[in-house]
Structure formats: C-alpha cells, structure tokens
Scaffold this active site. Structure first.
Site, mmCIF file in Angstrom:
data_model
loop_
_atom_site.group_PDB
_atom_site.id
_atom_site.type_symbol
_atom_site.label_atom_id
_atom_site.label_comp_id
_atom_site.label_asym_id
_atom_site.label_seq_id
_atom_site.Cartn_x
_atom_site.Cartn_y
_atom_site.Cartn_z
ATOM 1 C CG ASP A 1 20.761 36.054 89.558
ATOM 2 O OD1 ASP A 1 21.106 36.120 90.753
ATOM 3 O OD2 ASP A 1 20.823 35.021 88.872
ATOM 4 C CG ASP B 1 24.670 35.322 93.728
ATOM 5 O OD1 ASP B 1 24.581 34.332 92.993
ATOM 6 O OD2 ASP B 1 25.762 35.747 94.181
ATOM 7 C CD GLU C 1 23.435 30.552 95.017
ATOM 8 O OE1 GLU C 1 24.092 29.746 94.353
ATOM 9 O OE2 GLU C 1 23.842 31.725 95.238
ATOM 10 C CG HIS D 1 24.377 29.681 86.715
ATOM 11 N ND1 HIS D 1 23.258 29.728 87.518
ATOM 12 C CD2 HIS D 1 25.306 30.455 87.327
ATOM 13 C CE1 HIS D 1 23.502 30.493 88.570
ATOM 14 N NE2 HIS D 1 24.740 30.948 88.478
ATOM 15 C CG ASP D 2 26.509 28.192 90.109
ATOM 16 O OD1 ASP D 2 27.193 28.815 89.269
ATOM 17 O OD2 ASP D 2 25.836 28.765 90.991
HETATM 18 C C1 NOJ Z 1 26.267 31.949 93.149
HETATM 19 C C2 NOJ Z 1 26.103 32.003 91.670
HETATM 20 O O1 NOJ Z 1 25.098 31.121 91.274
HETATM 21 C C3 NOJ Z 1 27.449 31.702 91.067
HETATM 22 O O2 NOJ Z 1 27.384 31.518 89.678
HETATM 23 C C4 NOJ Z 1 28.389 32.813 91.426
HETATM 24 O O3 NOJ Z 1 29.689 32.497 90.986
HETATM 25 C C5 NOJ Z 1 28.429 33.055 92.937
HETATM 26 N N1 NOJ Z 1 27.139 33.002 93.557
HETATM 27 C C6 NOJ Z 1 28.997 34.407 93.234
HETATM 28 O O4 NOJ Z 1 28.105 35.412 92.850
#
Ligand code: NOJ
Length: 535
Positions: free
Chosen positions: A97, A185, A236, A309-310
């Site tokens: 990451d 990210d 992302e 994970h989100d």
């Molecule tokens: C995206 C990540 O996937 C998430 O888990 C994170 O809280 C935010 N970006 C900030 O880095």
C-alpha cells in the site's frame, strides 16, 4: 515488460486481522508467513498488503509515521524481507500500500517542514471524510492545516517538488527491495486546486478529486520511478468515472495499470453519504458494471472487487448471509470473476465471511464508525438507528479477524483479538472450508483456475443479457470462435431461461444447466456455459 497483472488474481491482506503469531491479539508479518501455503493452495498470484509501516494507528496504518520502518506490532524489517522472499519462493508477488496523499501528524516532515503540507491562516469550509471540519488549528503556528481524513492525517502538498521527490525516492527504495508494485491510497486526491476554494455545503471534493495536476503528477511518477521496474499499480479513486479511468489506465498515457472505482459500491446508498443506505437495485448494478466493461475494453483495464477493508462483507450486502450463505457467496464470486479485469479477493471472502452485529459501540474500533456515532448521537439520532447503520455499512464488518478454525478466537490468536471475532467462526472457518467438498473456498479455487484455462475471460467482449431482469445478472463473453454465457441468480426465487449453447463448465449447484431447451436457476445459483465453434 509483460502485463502479468492481467493474468493474475490478487488477494488483499489486512495484516492486523489476518493471523497473529505471537499472541498479542494483533496479526503480524510472521503470521502472514505461516499462511503463505494456504494462499498458494487457494491459487492466488499476487498479495496486496495493507499498510505495514510505522504508524500511531489513528486509522490502522493509513497514517504513516515513517515510510522506511515496519510497525512494531507487525514485526521487523527482517520479518518483512523474509516475507517477501517466501512469497517469491512460492511463485507469488507482493504489492504494498502506498499512502502518499497524507502522512501521520507524527511524521518528521510534519514537524520540520511546513511547506510539505497545507497551512492557512483561515480555513475554508471543507468537511473531512471522517466527520467534522477538514482543518485543524495548531497553537504553535497559530494556523490551520488541511486534513481530508482524520486530524492525525495531514495532507501532503504535492505542489512542492521536494515532497514529490521524497515520495519517489521512497518508492524506489521499496521497489529496489524487490516488491512488485503498489496499491495507491486515494491517489486521485493528490492534486488540489491551490486556491482551496470553499465547496458547496462544505463538500470540497470538486477541488481535490481528480484535481488540476493529477495526470501530470502520475506521469512524472511513472517517468521517475515506475517505468524503471517490472511492477504493477492500482490506484484507489473515489469519484472516478469510466471516462476518468480511460485516461488513468490507458497504457499510452503512462500513468497507472488500473484503478479502483467506487461507483458500484455506492449503489446501495441514496447520496454520497454512505450511511444513507437503500436496498440495491440489481439493474443499477448490472448497468454500472456493463458501463465499466465497455469503457475500458481495449483502452484500459478494470479491477474487479466486491470487498476490501473499507466495505461491508459482500455476502451480507448483495447476497444472503443466512440460509443461502454458501450459495450466494459462490454466486457472487462467479459473477465477478468472469468479467474482464483483474479480480481482487479480500481476506475471508473466499470463506464467505459475513458482517457482524455487535451490540455495543465499545465493541467497534474504526475511527470512521466511532466519529459517526458521536456526531449522530449529538444530533439526537437514536442509538438503535445508529447501531443499525453500523451493522450494515461499518468498516469493522470487514476487519474482524480471519476465521482459521473452530479453536478459541477462530485460531486467529492465542491472546485477545484487537477486534472481536465474528461469533460464527465455529461454522465458517478455513479448516472446515478446506475439508468440505461443497465449500466457498473450493469454489474460489476453481474460479482462479478457470481464469488461467480460458483466455476468453481476459480478452473477450462483454454483452449484458436480460437487461431488465431484476433478479438475474446474465452476460456473455465473446471472442472470434468462443463464447461464455454466465447466469447469476441474485435472489432466492427460481427462474427459467432458454438454455444457451455449450457445456456447463462451472456452477455452484449439482445438475446446473440441465434441460434441452430451457433450464432453471435455483436460489442464488450461478452457472457458466462455454461454447466453442469450429470454424
Ligand atoms: C482509503 C483507505 O482504504 C482507508 O482505509 C483509509 O481510511 C483512507 N483511504 C485514508 O487513508
């Protein structure tokens, strides 16, 4: 350089919740090493490791204090080096990451170099993604700094060339170690309108998403770093449209190999507000995925995902985590893995892991969830309604530890897990899945194999079938003399269809596709027909 990521299936590890080797209740690098044979058995090609860098853990590692060190709870740099060589020894690859939209406020850059961040005498009206204003006042400087996420995640100022060079240097350092690429990210947030204007109702996204210099920065990153390595990248990108993705992922543009869209993940909510949820309309999902399949065919590349994970667990979200848990988990896997693009499996997805419904807010750890809870309580919203939102959409649904066995704490740890286990680990765990002949794990194993056996899945065109059917997602993949027809029942009803040409090569039911003219789809059934025309 070959585009190996197009032939790959990627598995995401959220290290904190994967496997704990030392009994402190927190997953770690040695724990991952212990499970590499498991991942090999599943058949995946690439591991994406969520952040393992030194961090005070305000946002579980997405707030990095030192890019060159490993988080103590996870182990040491020697452990990391061993992990990398053990991954490579098994013929797999490892991507890291890369969190460079922001650092931790405990990073030494934040302490020493104000020009690496955004400081202003007067804040604008932007809200932070995790609630409250996106600006924090510092008494020491008598100024405010920008943080799109938590106040411990100040945004880096990419307008400053020194910042960019430091990031590139760090990327080279990791690539020189031998890692195989990066998941980036919120990488489409790195270029902000430098005047930082107010946004409508405090929403600044139009000034920081896909900002004015984002393509320039990514091309520079490619030239300075990426082109010199045989590596892959996935960015992302909240708010990115298929048109944006065509630019970001077209190989001629030398930016990224693929991006994560959020569009299909936002279909079960009313607005940008993730807690404002509604039931998914399958037709919306079908049309959305169709749009992305068409937009990137021949000019870019899709990443395919249901989970990370989100996001809440897909079987609870778009499937049925009760009676048809297994069937629907398998069906969702089939639906995704026959599309064009690179599939991602998030840890536990291959077991059909489900959401959790913890009773008390103290059982939750995620900063986004906790902040939302406080905010909504202050607005007078009932405890019950807030807890219900958390059960449906909270990020901790995805973060409960992986369920390895029926042992205490699902075999994840001998200590106390940092986040409570999903109590269903007695029924849902890898030990059971690997011995059960009818298991989600085996279904995923087969999906991965099929992608390797049929190049049509990688190269073919996409046609949506039965567009207006509200419970069945059916599509065709075509190339010259080959055709695949995929039927996925997103409901617990039975549906009959004209049987397509070809043989059944994959399903989650016995006797799938039986019938001369007509065949029946049973609850959450998925079936794939393959037809080869001798020309
Ligand atoms: C995206 C990540 O996937 C998430 O888990 C994170 O809280 C935010 N970006 C900030 O880095």
């Amino acid at each position: 350089m070959s585009e190996w990521w197009k032939d790959s299936v990627i598995y995401q590890i959220y290290p904190r919740s994967f496997n704990d080797s030392d009994g402190d209740g927190i997953g770690d690098l040695q724990g991952i090493i212990e499970k590499l044979d498991y991942l090999n058995e599943l058949g995946i090609d690439i591991i994406w490791l969520s952040p393992v860098y030194d961090s005070p853990n305000d946002d579980n590692g997405y707030d990095i204090r030192n890019y060159y060190e490993i988080m103590e709870e996870f182990g040491t740099m020697e452990d990391f080096d061993l992990l990398l060589s053990e991954v490579h020894a098994r013929g797999m690859k490892l991507i890291m990451d890369l969190v460079v939209n922001h650092t931790s406020d405990e990073h030494e850059w934040f302490k020493k170099y104000p020009d690496h961040y955004f400081w202003r005498d007067q804040p604008n009206n932007w809200n932070s993604v995790f609630g409250g204003p996106a600006w924090e006042y510092s008494e020491e400087r008598d100024q405010y700094y920008l943080h799109i996420f938590s106040k411990k995640q100040p945004d880096l100022n990419w307008e400053n060339p020194v910042v960019r060079e430091k990031i590139y240097e760090m990327m080279r350092w990791w690539l020189n170690k031998g890692i195989d690429g990066f998941r980036m990210d919120v990488i489409n947030f790195i270029s902000k309108d430098p005047t930082l204007p107010d946004g409508p109702d405090g929403d600044g996204s139009r000034y920081f998403m896909n900002g004015p210099r984002v393509h320039e920065f990514l091309r520079e990153m490619h030239e300075e770093v990426l082109q010199h390595y045989d590596c892959m990248t996935v960015g992302e990108m909240p708010g990115a449209t298929p048109e944006d993705a065509q630019v970001y992922t077209n190989p001629d543009n030398h930016e990224l190999d693929m991006i994560f869209t959020f569009e299909h993940m936002d279909l079960d909510q009313h607005s940008h507000e993730k807690w404002d949820f509604k039931k998914l309309d399958l037709i919306d999902l079908k049309e959305n995925l169709e749009k992305w399949q068409h937009a990137l065919h021949g000019c870019g590349w899709n990443s395919l995902y249901w989970n990370n994970h989100d996001q809440p667990r897909v079987v609870s979200r778009f499937g049925d985590d009760g009676k048809y848990r297994k069937e629907s988990a398998m069906m969702l896997g089939t639906c995704l893995h026959f599309l064009q693009g690179t599939p991602y499996i998030y840890q536990g997805e291959e077991l059909g892991m489900t959401n959790v419904t913890f009773d008390h807010i103290d059982d939750y750890q995620d900063i986004e969830t906790l902040n939302m809870y406080e905010e909504k309580r202050a607005e007078g919203i009932s405890e019950e309604s807030i807890m219900q939102s958390i059960h449906v959409k909270g990020r901790d649904n995805a973060r409960t530890p992986v369920q390895w066995s029926d042992a205490p704490h699902g075999g994840f740890t001998t200590g106390t897990p940092w986040l409570k286990m999903n109590p269903n680990y007695h029924d849902v765990n890898t030990e059971k899945e690997r011995t059960d002949p009818y298991s989600v794990f085996k279904h995923y194993q087969e999906l991965i194999k099929l992608r390797k056996n049929y190049s049509l899945i990688k190269n073919g065109t996409f046609e949506l079938l039965h567009r207006d059917h509200s419970e069945v997602f059916a599509y065709e993949r075509l190339i010259i003399d080959e055709k695949m027809t995929v039927y996925c029942n997103f409901s617990d009803s039975h549906h009959k269809f004209q049987r397509p040409e070809g043989d059944v090569i994959h399903s989650n039911y016995q006797g799938a596709g039986d019938g001369d003219e007509v065949f029946e789809l049973r609850p959450y059934e998925a079936v794939v027909f393959y037809y080869f025309k001798n020309v």
